[in-house]
Design an enzyme around this catalytic site. Sequence first.
Site, PDB file in Angstrom:
ATOM      1  N   HIS A 140       0.671  -1.349   0.084  1.00 20.82           N
ATOM      2  CA  HIS A 140      -0.118   0.092  -0.082  1.00 20.82           C
ATOM      3  C   HIS A 140       0.970   1.250   0.033  1.00 20.82           C
ATOM      4  CE1 HIS A 140      -3.650  -2.557   0.144  1.00 20.82           C
ATOM      5  NE2 HIS A 140      -3.318  -2.712   1.422  1.00 20.82           N
TER       6      HIS A 140
ATOM      7  N   ASP B 122       4.145  -1.436  -4.429  1.00 19.22           N
ATOM      8  CA  ASP B 122       2.990  -2.031  -5.026  1.00 19.22           C
ATOM      9  C   ASP B 122       3.533  -2.203  -6.206  1.00 19.22           C
ATOM     10  OD1 ASP B 122       2.071  -2.396  -2.602  1.00 19.22           O
ATOM     11  OD2 ASP B 122      -0.004  -1.398  -3.026  1.00 19.22           O
TER      12      ASP B 122
END
Length: 204
Positions: free
Chosen positions: A146, A151
């Site tokens: 996150h 990511d």
Amino acid sequence: MDFIAFDLETTGTVAGVDKIVEIGAVRYLRGQPEATYSTLVDPKKSMPAGATAVNGITDDMLVGKPLIETLLDSFTEFCGDLPIVAHNAPFDTQFLKVDILKHEISGPKGIVLDTLPIARKVFPGLANYKLGTLIQHLDLPAGQFHRAEEDSSYCGKLSGEFLNKIFNPGEEVVIDNLITLTGRPEYRFPVIEKSEKQLDLGFF
């Protein structure tokens, strides 16, 4: 296949209402990460507590950061015309599309591929298809989730894994086959003509 893996962090889930607060992207060449693009973005609004709880980004971290309209050109240049992969691509792409149309700045030229539906077909039977679950299933090194750069890196690693499963070593990667696996029509970001503002905000 050379490609760009990218991810966004936002103030919420509604494109056009919520705003981008972080862009992360990794350029993969010949299966290896070659360059990264990472920046926080001033959303010109406060970070909701719920969003901060997910991504850890606070108002103080965003003070003095560039506005999205000053970053679109550099992000587009980083991506070039390479294919672009994102996990749950409709979410991230819609946020970018809103800003591309609002500020009349063309986005990346490459075709966009969603790794989520591809992963469902290539790795069937998992409890869920969150990025963290897939990285754990593939036993790939992982740390923080996150945040956009991390990511996007995980998404790139995931893409490399399913490309190795779909195509034989040395076999040419056929983009049309990957599009078919997504179950969605081909998608690219809008090309903005300076003489005419495009208002269609539809996706897929």
